[in-house]
Design a protein around this motif. Structure first.
Motif, short mmCIF file in Angstrom:
data_model
loop_
_atom_site.label_atom_id
_atom_site.label_comp_id
_atom_site.label_asym_id
_atom_site.label_seq_id
_atom_site.Cartn_x
_atom_site.Cartn_y
_atom_site.Cartn_z
N THR A 95 0.80 -1.22 0.00
CA THR A 95 0.00 0.00 0.00
C THR A 95 0.83 1.28 0.00
OG1 THR A 95 -0.30 -0.59 2.31
CG2 THR A 95 -2.22 -0.67 0.95
N VAL A 128 1.65 6.72 1.96
CA VAL A 128 0.57 7.72 1.81
C VAL A 128 -0.78 7.04 1.97
CG1 VAL A 128 -0.48 9.45 0.32
CG2 VAL A 128 2.00 9.15 0.29
N GLU A 135 -1.40 6.19 5.58
CA GLU A 135 -1.78 7.36 6.37
C GLU A 135 -3.25 7.71 6.13
OE1 GLU A 135 0.89 10.76 5.93
OE2 GLU A 135 -0.82 12.08 6.32
N MET A 136 -3.70 7.66 4.87
CA MET A 136 -5.09 7.98 4.56
C MET A 136 -6.04 6.96 5.21
SD MET A 136 -4.91 10.77 2.87
CE MET A 136 -3.31 11.29 3.45
N GLN A 137 -5.64 5.69 5.19
CA GLN A 137 -6.50 4.66 5.77
C GLN A 137 -6.60 4.83 7.29
OE1 GLN A 137 -6.20 0.75 4.16
NE2 GLN A 137 -5.58 1.48 2.15
N GLY A 185 -6.38 7.64 8.76
CA GLY A 185 -7.22 8.82 8.92
C GLY A 185 -8.70 8.46 8.82
N ILE A 186 -9.04 7.61 7.86
CA ILE A 186 -10.44 7.17 7.72
C ILE A 186 -10.88 6.40 8.95
CG2 ILE A 186 -11.95 5.62 6.42
CD1 ILE A 186 -10.32 6.42 3.90
N LYS A 187 -10.01 5.51 9.41
CA LYS A 187 -10.31 4.76 10.63
C LYS A 187 -10.65 5.71 11.78
CE LYS A 187 -9.77 1.47 13.93
NZ LYS A 187 -10.81 0.46 14.22
N ALA A 221 -6.63 -5.41 9.54
CA ALA A 221 -6.99 -4.86 8.21
C ALA A 221 -6.04 -3.79 7.66
CB ALA A 221 -8.42 -4.30 8.19
N ILE A 222 -5.68 -2.78 8.46
CA ILE A 222 -4.89 -1.68 7.90
C ILE A 222 -3.59 -1.50 8.68
CG2 ILE A 222 -6.83 -0.45 6.91
CD1 ILE A 222 -6.66 1.45 9.35
#
Lengths: 453, 453
Positions: free
Chosen positions: B426, B429, B432-434, B436-438, B452-453
């Protein structure tokens, strides 16, 4: 140095347009919406141009409005005061086309139909085909999750998007997704970007799925109906029989009149609706025979089955000229509600009732197999905004669609036009989560502000 | 009052299990992973139970591990020390099944095959069919974006998910998506939740798409090959010819030996691979004839074509018994790489090379039409963890898959097992976005932490 001079200096010669008259043509989509006074338009030719523009925008806190072909119908590419327009239309490379893996890697400015034609040289096709596919771009299709005529069989743009290269608002590069048919590593960022209308990042390349093109041209029919309810029942019967049409379009009386008025198609007084269908299956002619019979069973007095490519072109041409025929009659607000297929006739009748109630002319075409309707509200040219009765009728239509378990927009997107009804459909918790996601990707709120969510 | 007593008091009688031995059986999936010591297991029977549990967990900062049928192969449902397990297996209502709209609204505990059977009473089917579909739940399938045998034609679980009802970590209800075939109102939260392994919220209902079931049973063949490269070439030829198989499975020599060892199928010494394929098209027998010919053209010395449902059951049964046959030989680490279809033979050969290099037994089956391979690493029963040489071989396999443009996991998910390779695929970047979504959905990090992430 003014901020804009810094951008001009940072980009290669000729990338930045500043003449207000020229910029104005980049600030509009296909809606009636009047743009503001944007600062400039950047014509990017590479990912580097996009990175440079977004780093500059972040440094100077300038809003950025990305755009493709400008064929949008919801105002998502309408640019406001002080914004920089970022056109991706010149990034037109098909970086890769792999027949063996049935994928292509394309830049956002590739015209949708051009990708389809490139695929067909290898016996493949790019399935999503919005009506504007000869002038729309893949980037715009991804931004709006565009549908089209074939999506009744092959799905919408999201179903063909495998992976993306995205430039974030701060200029960083994000890679999402994959080159494989399946994959579950981490959250589905690809699906999140598709349909986000340029509010989360700027797509600079996409890995898309191609499909085997049918061996023969599709078999085609057009059936006339004396009532919308019969036409709707025929659609239900065709889908329930497992016919899997590759196209299933419904035109109402007002649309047929607009076409007849223009091209004199010999419209009969009793024809209230027309259904046009195709099958691209290997036994397509047999399937069309079954569909023809189901139309007759459901009351159609006349079904024409195409016997040549020319006849097919004529039948499909009827559908294709629908929008232009309506534009002859006045300015158009093109709407896009989608309902569960079984209530398609109810939705059409609600649209007709709204037209009568508010004294507004509405002509409807539908991707009937998907339950996706495009009621076109026709009003006088020359007014900047639709008159209040048009909005009142549109409000009726949206409310009714939601009551029937439907959605405000099947394929055009929210843009600016549908924001005022958005809360009705999504509710406060989903809106809060969407704003939260927006802040993760674009914390300064610079990317296409005020659109989509 | 201890925190757990507050939960017991807040829920109806009998919902909370606290006996450590009983809890332990709810703390595992189908991997070898040893769970920690969870605090309790909640057997939810309604959305209210889920809301109560999550509000309590938020108040007391207790991690929650949601689970369905416990058939996962990546450790996503493995529960750690101090966690509360939230089982959705008792929420088994099919709230609605609409043949006209081809949708169903189901609770997460519905067994996958039960939904399929309910749909077939109306001439429909629920397409996603992970191998475990007789014991897996829809909720677990959604959490992992499960694939299956039919997804070569009908897509994965995400392609059948239209809308979700989710309870967020703080107990609020989030509705995502829609009941319609198309819709682009706001960001695609449905797609985001599918495959998120219970880390963003707990799904309490799903609106899923059904499809017309084929009228006749599928036509079936099994072809033997003297080399994997020939079998791979046959797969490529079949897909390139537009045969659209509804199932296309590849078994390698090691898998065939494991089956032969168990059931004596008369395996020939020269058979290095077997390809099993189906077509559920209306002209399925003709399609299978074409696939048979393409196998012969690509070197298959023997192709069996089924002439009865019993023979079909036998051929498909070979594939179905693959995993059980391997489990007889030892403990299993079941992997799940997916590569572009054209490099499937290269990937299989890389797996065989890794087996030789590290002295490890690996037997591979593949959803060959999707390029999705399940190399099963077999090691001695009784060890808590695979020995180092198994991890070294797995590392080779993952690295090679990524080099070939593939992904770590086609359909099983990341869970705990694949976290150490996640960053390779992945990149920082996207990670980091994932994260953030979490944080948007679960700011306290209580939902299935570390997965998962």
């Amino acid at each position: 140095m003014r901020p804009l001079d810094a951008l001009v200096n940072a980009l290669p010669e000729g990338r930045v347009l500043t003449d207000p008259d020229v910029i104005d043509s980049y600030a509009r989509d296909r809606t009636f919406l009047e743009p503001g006074k944007p600062l400039a338009a950047v014509l990017a030719t590479s990912r580097d141009d996009v990175v440079t523009t977004l780093k500059w925008a972040t440094e100077h806190r300038v809003p950025v409005v990305p755009r493709g072909g400008g064929t949008g119908l919801a105002g998502a590419a309408t640019a406001g005061d002080g914004a920089v327009i970022l056109s991706l239309a010149r990034m037109t490379a098909i970086r890769e086309l792999s027949p063996a893996d049935e994928i292509a890697v394309v830049e956002p400015g590739v015209i949708t139909a051009d990708l389809d034609r490139a695929a067909r040289e290898h016996g493949l096709m790019y399935a999503p085909d919005p009506s504007s596919y000869e002038i729309s771009t893949i980037g715009g299709n991804l931004a709006t999750n565009a549908g089209g005529l074939r999506c009744v069989k092959y799905g919408v743009t999201r179903d063909s998007a495998l992976g993306l290269e995205v430039v974030l608002a701060d200029g960083r590069i994000l890679q999402t997704g994959r080159r494989t048919m399946k994959g579950v590593t981490g959250y589905d960022l690809t699906g999140l970007f598709v349909g986000s209308e340029g509010t989360l990042g700027v797509i600079t390349a996409a890995t898309v799925r191609l499909r085997r093109a049918p061996a023969a041209p599709p078999a085609t029919f057009a059936a006339e109906f004396g009532s919308l309810r019969e036409a709707g029942a025929a659609v239900s019967a065709i889908m329930a029989a497992g016919c899997q049409p590759s196209l299933m379009e419904l035109l109402d009386r007002a649309t047929l009149e607009a076409i007849d008025d223009w091209r004199n198609i010999g419209l009969e007084p009793g024809t209230m609706a027309m259904l046009i269908g195709q099958s691209d299956a290997s036994d397509g002619e047999a399937v069309v025979k079954r569909m023809e019979q189901l139309c007759v069973d459901n009351g159609s007095p006349f079904v024409a089955v195409s016997s040549s490519p020319q006849e097919t072109e004529e039948l499909i041409g009827l559908r294709r000229m629908a929008y232009d025929a309506k534009e002859r009659l006045g300015a158009c607000l093109v709407e896009d509600v989608c309902v569960p297929r079984s209530v398609l006739p109810d939705m059409i009748m609600a649209i007709e009732a709204a037209a009568v109630r508010h004294g507004v002319k509405i002509a409807t075409v539908a991707h009937a197999g998907d339950g996706n309707l495009h009621p076109v509200f026709i009003f006088e040219h020359g007014t900047a905004e639709p008159p209040p009765e048009v909005w009142a009728a549109a409000d009726d239509v949206f409310t009714h669609a939601l009551q029937l378990g439907g959605t405000l927009t099947g394929e055009h997107g929210v843009g600016l036009l549908k924001r005022r009804w958005l809360a009705l459909e999504t509710g406060p918790v989903a809106q809060e989560m969407q704003q939260g996601i927006k802040a993760v990707f674009d914390p300064l709120g610079l990317l296409n502000p005020g659109k989509a969510i």
